[in-house]
Design an enzyme around this catalytic site. Structure first.
Site, mmCIF file in Angstrom:
data_model
loop_
_atom_site.group_PDB
_atom_site.id
_atom_site.type_symbol
_atom_site.label_atom_id
_atom_site.label_comp_id
_atom_site.label_asym_id
_atom_site.label_seq_id
_atom_site.Cartn_x
_atom_site.Cartn_y
_atom_site.Cartn_z
ATOM 1 N N GLY A 96 0.813 -1.215 0.000
ATOM 2 C CA GLY A 96 0.000 0.000 0.000
ATOM 3 C C GLY A 96 0.842 1.258 0.000
ATOM 4 C CD GLU A 103 7.033 -3.042 2.475
ATOM 5 O OE1 GLU A 103 6.704 -2.043 3.129
ATOM 6 O OE2 GLU A 103 6.223 -3.734 1.821
ATOM 7 C CE LYS A 121 -4.154 -2.323 7.682
ATOM 8 N NZ LYS A 121 -4.641 -1.464 8.770
#
EC number: 5.3.1.6
Length: 219
Positions: A96, A103, A121
């Site tokens: 996002g 990452e 989430k």
């Protein structure tokens, strides 16, 4: 308790995994920002950190924490990051914040991938609530979008966003991801795709969920 407060609960709970002389891997995003703020209290006890985004690097330096490159380390004891969605198998959708490629690189160095999230989430099936980000070489944007449509998705160009690697993001709606590992592999084999936001091949080892009743740790 609001969402930000639950993120802070999860971030604080992750500090128990931080040990002296560690180089800590950190991801990016609002929950990680909470963790970096808390990590500042450990600046004199840890060696430093490896960050998955330029924004996180900047925050670490503001906390007085030395920042290392991923090329400087052969492994990390822990990597702390958030997620846009996480399923019961600890597989995630991330990206996002458009830092998904870095990452994946930094998280792959870690012995313990710690995912910190608030309870909103958690999903049973990836793709239920959040579109799947795909990082794409700019010249391949239209070509990749057509392929994503052929696979059943509805890609949307995240206009105005350029990743730290100089690429663009397509957010793919309407993907209900029943087999995350196979979907991650298939999308990464599309010419022009740098990577996609499914983290299934390298799922989290530990999940910390911030709830109104405190932190819930799943190992």
């Amino acid at each position: 308790m609001n969402q930000l407060e639950m993120k802070k609960v999860a971030a604080k709970a992750a500090l128990q995994f931080v040990k002296p002389d560690m180089i800590v891997g950190v991801g990016s995003g609002s929950t990680v920002n909470c963790f970096i703020e808390e990590l500042g209290a450990f600046r004199d006890q840890i060696k430093g950190a490896v960050a998955a985004s330029k924004a996180s690097e900047e925050l670490l330096r503001k906390q007085g924490i030395e920042v290392f490159s991923a090329n400087d380390v052969s492994s990390l004891d822990i990597y702390v990051d958030g997620a846009d969605e996480i399923n019961p198998q600890k597989m995630m959708i991330k990206g996002g914040g458009a830092a998904l490629t870095r990452e994946k690189i930094v998280s792959s160095l870690a012995k313990n991938f710690i995912c910190i999230v608030d309870s909103s989430k958690q999903v049973d099936i990836l793709g239920s609530t959040f579109p799947l980000p795909v990082e794409v070489i700019p010249m391949a944007r239209s070509q990749v979008a057509r392929k994503l449509v052929a696979l059943g998705g509805s890609p949307e160009w995240r206009e105005g966003v350029i990743t730290d690697n100089g690429n663009v993001i397509l957010d793919v709606h309407n993907f209900i991801i029943m087999n995350p590992i196979e979907m991650e592999k298939e999308l990464n084999n599309v010419a022009g795709v740098v990577t996609n936001g499914i983290f299934a091949l390298n799922a989290a080892h530990t999940v910390i969920v911030g709830t109104p009743d405190g932190a819930k740790i799943i190992e």
